[in-house]
Scaffold this motif. Structure first.
Motif, PDB file in Angstrom:
ATOM      1  N   LYS A  74      46.732  51.483  60.695  1.00  0.00           N
ATOM      2  CA  LYS A  74      48.273  50.816  61.051  1.00  0.00           C
ATOM      3  C   LYS A  74      49.086  50.952  59.575  1.00  0.00           C
ATOM      4  CE  LYS A  74      47.060  48.398  65.190  1.00  0.00           C
ATOM      5  NZ  LYS A  74      47.088  47.110  65.745  1.00  0.00           N
ATOM      6  N   CYS A  75      48.118  50.803  58.360  1.00  0.00           N
ATOM      7  CA  CYS A  75      48.888  50.613  57.095  1.00  0.00           C
ATOM      8  C   CYS A  75      49.525  52.137  56.465  1.00  0.00           C
ATOM      9  CB  CYS A  75      47.989  49.824  56.229  1.00  0.00           C
ATOM     10  SG  CYS A  75      46.860  51.129  55.415  1.00  0.00           S
ATOM     11  N   ASP A  76      50.350  51.798  55.787  1.00  0.00           N
ATOM     12  CA  ASP A  76      51.134  52.752  55.267  1.00  0.00           C
ATOM     13  C   ASP A  76      50.408  53.134  53.641  1.00  0.00           C
ATOM     14  OD1 ASP A  76      53.648  53.046  56.981  1.00  0.00           O
ATOM     15  OD2 ASP A  76      53.592  51.107  56.776  1.00  0.00           O
ATOM     16  N   GLY A  77      49.829  52.059  53.227  1.00  0.00           N
ATOM     17  CA  GLY A  77      49.214  52.257  51.910  1.00  0.00           C
ATOM     18  C   GLY A  77      48.113  51.634  51.830  1.00  0.00           C
ATOM     19  N   LEU A  78      47.202  52.087  50.817  1.00  0.00           N
ATOM     20  CA  LEU A  78      45.911  51.212  50.372  1.00  0.00           C
ATOM     21  C   LEU A  78      45.517  51.288  48.929  1.00  0.00           C
ATOM     22  CD1 LEU A  78      43.159  50.287  51.774  1.00  0.00           C
ATOM     23  CD2 LEU A  78      42.302  52.648  51.401  1.00  0.00           C
ATOM     24  N   VAL A  79      45.482  50.212  48.548  1.00  0.00           N
ATOM     25  CA  VAL A  79      45.300  49.827  46.989  1.00  0.00           C
ATOM     26  C   VAL A  79      43.697  49.447  46.985  1.00  0.00           C
ATOM     27  CG1 VAL A  79      45.642  48.737  44.946  1.00  0.00           C
ATOM     28  CG2 VAL A  79      47.672  49.155  46.668  1.00  0.00           C
ATOM     29  N   VAL A  80      42.781  50.041  46.319  1.00  0.00           N
ATOM     30  CA  VAL A  80      41.567  49.617  45.995  1.00  0.00           C
ATOM     31  C   VAL A  80      41.449  49.314  44.424  1.00  0.00           C
ATOM     32  CG1 VAL A  80      39.007  50.255  45.956  1.00  0.00           C
ATOM     33  CG2 VAL A  80      40.702  51.162  47.786  1.00  0.00           C
ATOM     34  N   GLY A  81      41.033  47.814  44.267  1.00  0.00           N
ATOM     35  CA  GLY A  81      40.762  47.459  43.244  1.00  0.00           C
ATOM     36  C   GLY A  81      39.407  47.132  42.812  1.00  0.00           C
ATOM     37  N   SER A  82      38.752  47.490  41.584  1.00  0.00           N
ATOM     38  CA  SER A  82      37.456  47.129  41.548  1.00  0.00           C
ATOM     39  C   SER A  82      37.200  46.541  39.978  1.00  0.00           C
ATOM     40  CB  SER A  82      36.610  48.347  41.646  1.00  0.00           C
ATOM     41  OG  SER A  82      35.233  47.834  41.239  1.00  0.00           O
ATOM     42  N   PRO A  83      36.225  45.829  39.861  1.00  0.00           N
ATOM     43  CA  PRO A  83      35.835  45.650  38.277  1.00  0.00           C
ATOM     44  C   PRO A  83      34.915  46.671  37.906  1.00  0.00           C
ATOM     45  CG  PRO A  83      34.463  44.392  39.668  1.00  0.00           C
ATOM     46  CD  PRO A  83      35.449  44.902  40.569  1.00  0.00           C
ATOM     47  N   VAL A  84      34.773  46.833  36.699  1.00  0.00           N
ATOM     48  CA  VAL A  84      33.931  47.986  36.214  1.00  0.00           C
ATOM     49  C   VAL A  84      32.513  47.625  35.986  1.00  0.00           C
ATOM     50  CG1 VAL A  84      33.470  49.627  34.254  1.00  0.00           C
ATOM     51  CG2 VAL A  84      35.852  49.173  35.271  1.00  0.00           C
ATOM     52  N   TYR A  85      31.308  48.143  36.753  1.00  0.00           N
ATOM     53  CA  TYR A  85      30.073  47.841  36.274  1.00  0.00           C
ATOM     54  C   TYR A  85      29.373  49.202  35.879  1.00  0.00           C
ATOM     55  CZ  TYR A  85      30.891  43.648  39.091  1.00  0.00           C
ATOM     56  OH  TYR A  85      31.167  42.521  39.530  1.00  0.00           O
ATOM     57  N   TYR A  86      28.843  49.324  34.698  1.00  0.00           N
ATOM     58  CA  TYR A  86      28.112  50.384  34.127  1.00  0.00           C
ATOM     59  C   TYR A  86      29.088  51.655  34.453  1.00  0.00           C
ATOM     60  CZ  TYR A  86      23.965  47.766  33.600  1.00  0.00           C
ATOM     61  OH  TYR A  86      23.116  46.806  33.304  1.00  0.00           O
ATOM     62  N   ALA A  87      30.462  51.393  33.935  1.00  0.00           N
ATOM     63  CA  ALA A  87      31.362  52.645  33.741  1.00  0.00           C
ATOM     64  C   ALA A  87      31.568  52.990  35.289  1.00  0.00           C
ATOM     65  CB  ALA A  87      30.981  53.797  32.977  1.00  0.00           C
ATOM     66  N   SER A  88      31.472  52.364  36.480  1.00  0.00           N
ATOM     67  CA  SER A  88      31.527  52.588  37.764  1.00  0.00           C
ATOM     68  C   SER A  88      31.906  51.341  38.471  1.00  0.00           C
ATOM     69  CB  SER A  88      30.332  53.263  38.430  1.00  0.00           C
ATOM     70  OG  SER A  88      29.148  52.242  38.457  1.00  0.00           O
ATOM     71  N   ALA A  89      32.455  51.640  39.845  1.00  0.00           N
ATOM     72  CA  ALA A  89      32.838  50.524  40.714  1.00  0.00           C
ATOM     73  C   ALA A  89      31.862  49.782  41.181  1.00  0.00           C
ATOM     74  CB  ALA A  89      33.855  51.247  41.787  1.00  0.00           C
ATOM     75  N   ASN A  90      32.092  48.570  41.688  1.00  0.00           N
ATOM     76  CA  ASN A  90      30.971  47.561  42.450  1.00  0.00           C
ATOM     77  C   ASN A  90      30.427  48.099  43.367  1.00  0.00           C
ATOM     78  OD1 ASN A  90      29.788  45.452  43.757  1.00  0.00           O
ATOM     79  ND2 ASN A  90      31.545  44.182  43.803  1.00  0.00           N
ATOM     80  N   ALA A  91      29.318  48.275  43.494  1.00  0.00           N
ATOM     81  CA  ALA A  91      28.402  48.961  44.381  1.00  0.00           C
ATOM     82  C   ALA A  91      28.829  48.350  45.811  1.00  0.00           C
ATOM     83  CB  ALA A  91      26.842  48.822  44.194  1.00  0.00           C
ATOM     84  N   THR A  92      29.028  47.227  46.072  1.00  0.00           N
ATOM     85  CA  THR A  92      29.408  46.705  47.358  1.00  0.00           C
ATOM     86  C   THR A  92      30.672  47.564  47.627  1.00  0.00           C
ATOM     87  OG1 THR A  92      28.229  44.374  46.888  1.00  0.00           O
ATOM     88  CG2 THR A  92      29.851  44.554  48.742  1.00  0.00           C
TER      89      THR A  92
END
Length: 205
Positions: A74-92
């Protein structure tokens, strides 16, 4: 209009939250509703490739992924924020996104996506690139700011000291709001782009 903001940090009020909250302020000014989905501290398993979602229209593991799917549709936009772990996003967060994007059958074309990365120092660009791939494989326009969408901070609250990072978040939110509103007008006047039937080429068969 509504934007979902996904907090991929295990810290509910950490530096990733600060970045998302800075965007929320601008969305409120633009008359856009927001909701933050807390993902990073949840127990979310990865996709097992069972393909049950192709038959049932939802993931076989009934958790936050299925709960978020209806809101995503139903949304018009999605923002995904992540901390950096080993030059990549959180595995969860990655497990969540893999299952959310793979298991949802609805058309995501022209929903606007934006990725935000938070780090003490390095690995922001690679994490930013990693997250953007979910949008580009789904026909979602990617919102940009005035720089790569990143903010710095290590200890909780340090992101408030990154004046440029906070400005990047505000610029990103304004650009995203403009893009969503423009797309809404375009859909009303012209509809969505024509879609061809998928043509898949297997490398080995």
């Amino acid at each position: 209009m509504k934007v979902l903001l996904v907090n991929g940090s295990p810290h509910t009020k950490g530096n990733t939250y600060i970045a998302l909250q800075e965007m929320e302020k601008i969305f409120a000014q633009e008359g856009i509703e927001t909701e933050i989905i807390q993902v990073g501290n949840q127990a979310i398993r990865g996709c097992i490739g069972c393909a049950s979602c192709r038959k049932n229209g939802k993931c076989v593991f009934d958790d936050l992924v299925n709960e978020t799917a209806a809101k995503f549709e139903k949304c018009d936009g999605l923002v995904v924020g992540s901390p950096v772990y080993y030059a990549s996003a959180n595995a969860t967060l990655i497990a969540f996104l893999d299952r959310l994007f793979y298991s949802t059958p609805f058309d995501k074309t022209m929903k606007v996506g934006a990725a935000v990365a938070t780090a003490r120092r390095g690995g922001l660009s690679s994490t930013f690139d990693e997250l953007n791939k979910y949008f580009t494989i789904s026909g979602m326009p990617v919102a940009s700011g005035q720089y790569w969408n990143s903010i710095h901070g290590s200890a909780q609250g340090e992101a408030l000291q990154d004046e440029e990072g906070l400005q990047i978040m505000r610029t990103l939110a304004r650009n995203m709001a403009f893009l969503m509103k423009s797309i809404a007008l375009g859909k009303e006047a012209y509809g969505l782009p024509e879609k061809e039937s998928p043509s898949r080429t297997n490398f080995i068969r």
